[in-house]
Design a protein around this motif. Structure first.
Motif, PDB file in Angstrom:
ATOM      1  N   TYR B  50      12.547   4.498   3.039  1.00 16.51           N
ATOM      2  CA  TYR B  50      13.072   3.151   3.117  1.00 16.51           C
ATOM      3  C   TYR B  50      12.492   2.166   2.175  1.00 16.51           C
ATOM      4  O   TYR B  50      11.400   2.201   1.823  1.00 16.51           O
ATOM      5  CB  TYR B  50      12.840   2.776   4.556  1.00 16.51           C
ATOM      6  N   VAL B  51      13.336   1.198   1.700  1.00 16.19           N
ATOM      7  CA  VAL B  51      12.621   0.293   0.667  1.00 16.19           C
ATOM      8  C   VAL B  51      13.011  -1.087   1.086  1.00 16.19           C
ATOM      9  O   VAL B  51      14.275  -1.574   1.374  1.00 16.19           O
ATOM     10  CB  VAL B  51      13.594   0.488  -0.525  1.00 16.19           C
ATOM     11  N   ILE B 297       4.090  -2.114  -5.458  1.00 13.08           N
ATOM     12  CA  ILE B 297       4.744  -1.200  -4.243  1.00 13.08           C
ATOM     13  C   ILE B 297       3.581  -0.600  -3.433  1.00 13.08           C
ATOM     14  O   ILE B 297       2.534  -0.004  -4.169  1.00 13.08           O
ATOM     15  CB  ILE B 297       5.498   0.112  -4.730  1.00 13.08           C
ATOM     16  N   VAL B 298       3.473  -0.778  -2.448  1.00 13.71           N
ATOM     17  CA  VAL B 298       2.585   0.104  -1.556  1.00 13.71           C
ATOM     18  C   VAL B 298       3.626   1.002  -0.615  1.00 13.71           C
ATOM     19  O   VAL B 298       4.915   0.467  -0.246  1.00 13.71           O
ATOM     20  CB  VAL B 298       1.658  -0.861  -0.844  1.00 13.71           C
ATOM     21  N   TYR B 299       3.031   2.148   0.030  1.00 17.39           N
ATOM     22  CA  TYR B 299       3.717   2.758   0.894  1.00 17.39           C
ATOM     23  C   TYR B 299       3.073   2.871   2.344  1.00 17.39           C
ATOM     24  O   TYR B 299       2.117   2.954   2.213  1.00 17.39           O
ATOM     25  CB  TYR B 299       3.672   4.155   0.389  1.00 17.39           C
ATOM     26  N   ALA B 320       8.768   2.152   1.205  1.00 14.53           N
ATOM     27  CA  ALA B 320       8.170   1.441  -0.076  1.00 14.53           C
ATOM     28  C   ALA B 320       8.435   0.009   0.190  1.00 14.53           C
ATOM     29  O   ALA B 320       9.341  -0.224   0.465  1.00 14.53           O
ATOM     30  CB  ALA B 320       9.028   1.935  -1.066  1.00 14.53           C
ATOM     31  N   LEU B 321       7.043  -0.818   0.188  1.00 18.72           N
ATOM     32  CA  LEU B 321       7.249  -1.971   0.590  1.00 18.72           C
ATOM     33  C   LEU B 321       6.945  -2.841  -1.010  1.00 18.72           C
ATOM     34  O   LEU B 321       6.174  -2.749  -1.461  1.00 18.72           O
ATOM     35  CB  LEU B 321       6.105  -2.471   1.250  1.00 18.72           C
ATOM     36  N   LEU B 322       8.242  -3.422  -1.650  1.00 19.56           N
ATOM     37  CA  LEU B 322       8.260  -3.867  -2.875  1.00 19.56           C
ATOM     38  C   LEU B 322       7.421  -5.365  -2.724  1.00 19.56           C
ATOM     39  O   LEU B 322       8.113  -6.192  -2.942  1.00 19.56           O
ATOM     40  CB  LEU B 322       9.525  -3.934  -3.340  1.00 19.56           C
TER      41      LEU B 322
END
Lengths: 81, 414
Positions: B50-51, B297-299, B320-322
């Motif tokens: 998920y993004v 990005i951090v996951y 994925a946190l953009l």
């Protein structure tokens, strides 16, 4: 005018913001997130402007508590002054 | 720029975000905008990823470790699940368990301790910059800002703090770059990356053993961690894990931040402005950390099902946190959010450094290194151009920046 005079809205729930300096590593996040309540002191360590605050500032205080990388802040309910 | 970016990505319903796509590394902004506007909770089935791209969603996810947990890895891919389990497991925890990890080695990166490193940072900055500018004076040729200044500078500083020998800096830096490098579009860790990571790990074990035999009585980080391990409060594997993380964070993030700053100064025609007004370097750096941060990005791992913008998030998927997209979201930072504007007053908390117990440990040191080096650079350089035809990007699933940034037409101050 003092902070407390400007922000105290009268009787109601009051809270106490406490910094545990044994945990604090002076990241400055509380100052960024809750500048109304916390400011740098003379030596750079964060200092709570007024220990007691009312519900109006509860949200920003909780943000600072959650945002502290070290978990060095906590809020306690306090009796009315 | 490299030709991998030649084929433009089609941004329509068929688009699937892939953090390993070289075209994304070259130009992430159009992808970010598409995701924010049309697919705020995007899903890549092939990667089970998920993004999240809007500021409000990324910010909320960072704070919600009951749903978006750090429990697996801060990258999408894991180097080698068995060989590197200890390395990854040490840091991949949520609060409050993670808080104690930050305090290892006597809290070496607090603002006060970072500030005390100013003379050392200035020394290394002038050392590497001075050598490069001397070559410009003598030959009129340019130099590569990444390989000649930013890379060696950030490696030298973190090595000095850890206690690593100066003569090993180049090969450590090389191993780090190979370890994080990925093939175009592929999440598979290639043999070259795995081999480099094993070499670095072996080196750190040997280095640890050598320091232990020599008494580990210095004031550097490795000696302090060895003392913690010897007292029984920490395993040796976890001590090595801490060193491993410091090498990567100290080298990759700071070097790329410096490179991105030099690129943005030229791109926004601010080189002469910063030369004339060095007091603007702080403002400039703040904006670079917002619009062109190395940390894009951090996951996280979805550990509790939930729904966001009508999309059901399945347990066990990665997220994925953009950060890079959130930081230029006009919903949070205004209509000109994607522009570099000196003197901007931020309308929202910057997400570049993460949140809570995973807030960037080295933020203050990184900012100090970047601001001092940029001040030294713009004191001595009035203007320059970047040879875009020879620029190359790093290709990782997290870090955004250059591996090569050739400067030319350098106008030196008298």
């Amino acid at each position: 005018m003092l902070f407390w005079d400007r922000h105290w809205k009268g009787p109601g729930m009051a809270y106490r913001l406490i910094i545990d300096y044994t945990k604090c590593e002076n990241n400055g996040r509380c100052i960024e997130l809750a500048s109304e309540l916390v400011q740098p002191g003379g030596d750079g360590d964060p200092v709570v402007l007024r220990t007691l605050f009312d519900a109006e500032h509860e949200t920003v205080a909780r943000l600072a508590v959650k945002g502290c990388p070290m978990g060095a802040l906590r809020i306690e309910a306090a009796a009315d002054p | 720029m490299q030709q991998q970016a030649a084929d433009a990505i089609r941004l329509d319903e068929s688009f699937r975000f892939n953090p390993f796509d070289y075209r994304f590394h070259e130009e992430p902004r159009s992808i970010y905008r598409f995701l924010r506007d049309h697919s705020p909770v995007h899903y890549n089935e092939a990667l089970n990823l998920y993004v999240l791209s809007r500021y409000a969603d990324v910010s909320a996810a960072l704070r919600n470790d009951g749903m978006f947990s750090f429990c697996h890895s801060d990258t999408y891919e894991i180097l080698h699940p068995e060989k590197f389990a200890d390395l990854v497991g040490f840091f991949c925890q949520d609060a409050p368990a993670h808080n104690g990890r930050r305090q290892l080695a006597g809290r070496p990166f607090t603002p006060r301790k970072s500030g005390a490193l100013t003379p050392m940072v200035k020394y290394f900055g002038q050392h590497f910059l001075g050598m490069s500018l001397a070559r410009v004076r003598s030959s009129q040729n340019g130099f590569d800002f990444m390989s000649d200044v930013a890379g060696p500078l950030s490696m030298a500083i973190i090595a000095k703090l850890i206690g690593l020998p100066d003569q090993d800096c180049d090969r450590i830096r090389n191993w780090i770059e190979l370890t994080v490098s990925r093939d175009n579009g592929s999440a598979v860790v290639q043999p070259g990356a795995l081999q480099a990571s094993e070499q670095l790990l072996r080196y750190l074990y040997e280095f640890w053993g050598r320091r232990s035999r020599e008494g580990a009585d210095g004031d550097c980080i490795v000696d302090r961690i060895i003392q913690v391990v010897d007292s029984g409060d920490l395993s040796r594997q976890h001590g090595i894990s801490f060193l491993w993380a410091l090498c990567f964070a100290g080298q990759e993030a700071t070097a790329k931040l410096l490179g991105n700053a030099i690129y943005q100064a030229c791109n926004n025609r601010l080189d002469y402005v910063l030369h004339r007004s060095p007091n603007l370097v702080g403002d400039f750096l703040s904006e670079v950390m917002r619009i062109d941060s190395p940390a894009q990005i951090v996951y996280r791992t979805v550990i509790e099902e939930g729904e966001l913008h009508g999309v059901r998030l399945k347990k066990g998927a990665r997220a994925a946190l953009l950060l890079g997209s959130a930081n230029i979201d006009e919903r949070a930072f205004g209509v000109d959010a994607a522009d570099l504007r000196l003197g901007r007053v931020l309308e929202a908390d910057l997400l570049t450094f993460g949140w809570g117990s995973h807030y960037c440990l080295g933020r203050h040191l990184g900012e100090l290194e970047a601001s001092l080096c940029l001040q030294q650079f713009f004191e001595q350089v009035r203007g320059y151009r970047i040879d875009l035809s020879r620029c190359t990007r790093v290709h990782t699933s997290t870090v955004h920046g250059f591996s090569s940034l050739p400067l030319m037409a350098i106008d030196l101050a008298e």
